[in-house]
Write an enzyme that holds these catalytic residues in place. Structure first.
Site, PDB file in Angstrom:
ATOM      1  N   ASN A  20       0.801  -1.225   0.000  1.00 35.84           N
ATOM      2  CA  ASN A  20       0.000   0.000   0.000  1.00 35.84           C
ATOM      3  C   ASN A  20       0.834   1.274   0.000  1.00 35.84           C
ATOM      4  O   ASN A  20       0.352   2.330  -0.346  1.00 35.84           O
ATOM      5  CB  ASN A  20      -0.958   0.005   1.194  1.00 35.84           C
ATOM      6  CG  ASN A  20      -0.288  -0.404   2.489  1.00 35.84           C
ATOM      7  OD1 ASN A  20       0.295  -1.491   2.591  1.00 35.84           O
ATOM      8  ND2 ASN A  20      -0.348   0.453   3.480  1.00 35.84           N
TER       9      ASN A  20
ATOM     10  N   CYS B  34      -2.985   4.872   8.580  1.00 34.16           N
ATOM     11  CA  CYS B  34      -3.103   4.458   9.973  1.00 34.16           C
ATOM     12  C   CYS B  34      -1.974   5.024  10.821  1.00 34.16           C
ATOM     13  O   CYS B  34      -2.114   5.227  12.005  1.00 34.16           O
ATOM     14  CB  CYS B  34      -3.071   2.949  10.084  1.00 34.16           C
ATOM     15  SG  CYS B  34      -3.765   2.118   8.676  1.00 34.16           S
TER      16      CYS B  34
ATOM     17  N   THR C  70     -26.262 -10.144  11.255  1.00 37.66           N
ATOM     18  CA  THR C  70     -27.086  -9.806  10.089  1.00 37.66           C
ATOM     19  C   THR C  70     -26.227  -9.078   9.064  1.00 37.66           C
ATOM     20  O   THR C  70     -25.485  -8.157   9.399  1.00 37.66           O
ATOM     21  CB  THR C  70     -28.284  -8.945  10.514  1.00 37.66           C
ATOM     22  OG1 THR C  70     -29.040  -9.690  11.471  1.00 37.66           O
ATOM     23  CG2 THR C  70     -29.169  -8.593   9.330  1.00 37.66           C
TER      24      THR C  70
ATOM     25  N   HIS D 253     -13.838  -0.322   0.133  1.00 37.14           N
ATOM     26  CA  HIS D 253     -13.630   1.127  -0.034  1.00 37.14           C
ATOM     27  C   HIS D 253     -12.348   1.515  -0.759  1.00 37.14           C
ATOM     28  O   HIS D 253     -12.112   2.689  -1.002  1.00 37.14           O
ATOM     29  CB  HIS D 253     -13.725   1.844   1.320  1.00 37.14           C
ATOM     30  CG  HIS D 253     -12.572   1.655   2.243  1.00 37.14           C
ATOM     31  ND1 HIS D 253     -11.647   2.637   2.448  1.00 37.14           N
ATOM     32  CD2 HIS D 253     -12.193   0.610   3.009  1.00 37.14           C
ATOM     33  CE1 HIS D 253     -10.740   2.205   3.339  1.00 37.14           C
ATOM     34  NE2 HIS D 253     -11.064   0.974   3.692  1.00 37.14           N
TER      35      HIS D 253
HETATM   36  C1  PLP Z   1      -6.770  -0.522   3.642  1.00 41.18           C
HETATM   37  C2  PLP Z   1      -6.039  -1.806   3.807  1.00 41.18           C
HETATM   38  C3  PLP Z   1      -6.459  -2.783   4.724  1.00 41.18           C
HETATM   39  C4  PLP Z   1      -7.603  -2.535   5.677  1.00 41.18           C
HETATM   40  O1  PLP Z   1      -8.852  -2.597   5.032  1.00 41.18           O
HETATM   41  P1  PLP Z   1     -10.113  -1.884   5.746  1.00 41.18           P
HETATM   42  O2  PLP Z   1     -11.262  -2.275   4.866  1.00 41.18           O
HETATM   43  O3  PLP Z   1      -9.826  -0.418   5.722  1.00 41.18           O
HETATM   44  O4  PLP Z   1     -10.223  -2.454   7.104  1.00 41.18           O
HETATM   45  C5  PLP Z   1      -5.758  -3.950   4.813  1.00 41.18           C
HETATM   46  N1  PLP Z   1      -4.707  -4.193   4.026  1.00 41.18           N
HETATM   47  C6  PLP Z   1      -4.259  -3.300   3.124  1.00 41.18           C
HETATM   48  C7  PLP Z   1      -3.086  -3.614   2.279  1.00 41.18           C
HETATM   49  C8  PLP Z   1      -4.906  -2.074   2.989  1.00 41.18           C
HETATM   50  O5  PLP Z   1      -4.460  -1.177   2.117  1.00 41.18           O
END
Ligand code: PLP
Length: 394
Positions: free
Chosen positions: A151, A326, A237, A201
């Site tokens: 990421n 984060c 649910t 997302h």
């Molecule tokens: C954003 C991300 C996550 C976390 O996903 P969420 O849906 O935000 O909890 C996990 N791994 C990677 C590589 C990410 O970029």
């Protein structure tokens, strides 16, 4: 003021088509998919269609998809669920030093609770060596968990080769594919993956929904107990609007992947090369070409602080990131850049730009016009840069 969003690896806008279909599941088709009446049957059918849409994008069967509250939960379910299921078989887990916190922290939690952890290093481009993984394997290794694409620096990992290795040794193989989904092809069969994490997302779907692919025959212990939804793997649910939106986003991502990639690679290279041409003392982080995600730019700009750069860019309407979202609340340099061998000082002056569907050439031009001015101004205030200039003159 112009506003340029270049932080799509943190999150993306919801596609209007996705938002539109979600709305119906809030106000009109609100039945509980577990109910036997028509309202329930209607949503149950939609739930299964969404499952199909997710499965299709990764080459899985729809019964192998478990919906979760996001990528983080899917990573936790994969890792904790495997550790719990196989704790009598072995206690050794292998991961890499560039994983997302959702993976690293979960592995470290297990380490504190009696498991052994081996953290594989990466090379200077942020890529894991298959050989290092091979060397780390022990008779009691139960899980290898490695991300598909990073990421922060966009490095794409040799997943198929690691998958082959895991299969040969009968080790469960988990892959966090949150960043690669919809950007580059994924096929769980070709990659020999047992468990695969995806999230809504990051691909123009809603926040708070994701999924874990669980290969047929692979056993995981659930984290959440209750009504037995999702084949007992994830009770509660179902988040129907979220799931429907995620399914639609997967369908659209499948259709648009090639076009999106082609367009974003052009913008990516324009931005990356433009920064290197216009600013002195810049280092590009991560691989170039094929091994890099189409939408990622990561540079270290010496003699400036990443946080100051971000604030200055923000004042001009440009949204970027200095690492993963984060950690940006803290001033610790990125564990990924440090893992790639960057010293603290250089890792600190790093910026990530992550492109998306709506970005244009003009967006890139704007950044290339503003960033050099910001860097110049910040460097004027840097005592370190002052020394460099003077030692050069001397
Ligand atoms: C954003 C991300 C996550 C976390 O996903 P969420 O849906 O935000 O909890 C996990 N791994 C990677 C590589 C990410 O970029």
């Amino acid at each position: 003021m112009r506003r340029v969003y270049l932080d799509h690896s943190a999150t993306t806008p919801v596609d209007p088509e996705v938002a539109a279909i979600m709305m119906t599941y809030y106000t009109e088709k609100y039945g509980n998919p577990s109910s036997v009446h028509g309202f329930g049957r209607e949503t149950k059918q939609a739930l299964e269609q969404a499952r199909n849409q997710v499965a299709e994008l990764i080459g899985a069967a729809s019964r192998e998809i478990t919906f979760t509250s996001g990528g983080t939960e899917a990573d936790n379910l994969a890792i904790l669920g495997t550790a719990e299921a196989l704790r009598k078989k072995g206690k050794h887990i292998i991961t890499s030093c560039i994983e997302h916190h959702a993976v690293l922290e979960t592995c470290e939690y297990l380490e504190k609770n009696g498991f052994d952890l081996t953290v594989i290093p990466v090379d200077e481009e942020g890529i894991i060596s298959v050989d290092e993984v091979r060397k780390a394997i022990r008779p009691d290794t139960i899980l290898i968990t490695v991300m598909h694409a990073n990421n922060e620096v966009g490095s794409i990992q040799p997943i198929a080769e690691i998958g082959k290795l895991a299969k040969e040794h009968g080790i469960v193989f988990h892959v966090d594919a949150v960043q690669s989904l919809g950007k580059i092809p994924i096929n769980v069969e070709e990659m020999n993956v047992d468990l695969l994490t995806v999230s809504g997302h990051k691909i123009y779907g809603p926040k708070g929904v994701g999924a874990l692919y669980v290969r047929k025959g692979v056993r995981i212990v659930p984290l959440i107990h209750g009504g037995g939804q999702e084949r007992k793997r994830r009770s509660g649910t179902e988040n129907m609007p979220g799931i429907i939106g995620f399914g639609k986003a997967c369908e659209l991502a499948g259709q648009r992947m090639a076009d999106d990639a082609e367009k974003q690679i052009k913008l990516r290279d324009k931005l990356m090369n433009g920064i290197v041409e216009r600013i002195e003392y810049v280092k590009v982080n991560g691989p170039v070409g094929e091994k890099r995600l189409p939408n990622n730019v990561n540079v270290s700009i010496r003699y400036v602080e990443g946080e100051s750069l971000l604030l200055s860019l923000d004042m001009l309407g440009i949204a970027a990131s200095s690492g993963s979202a984060c950690t940006s609340g803290s001033l610790d340099p990125s564990h990924v850049l440090l893992g790639m061998g960057l010293i603290h000082e250089i890792a600190h002056g790093s910026l990530r730009f992550s492109l998306g569907r709506q970005n244009t050439e003009e967006d890139i031009d704007y950044v290339l016009e503003q960033l050099p001015k910001i860097v110049e101004r910040l460097r004027m205030m840097s005592p370190l840069y002052d020394q460099v200039i003077h030692s050069k003159k001397a």
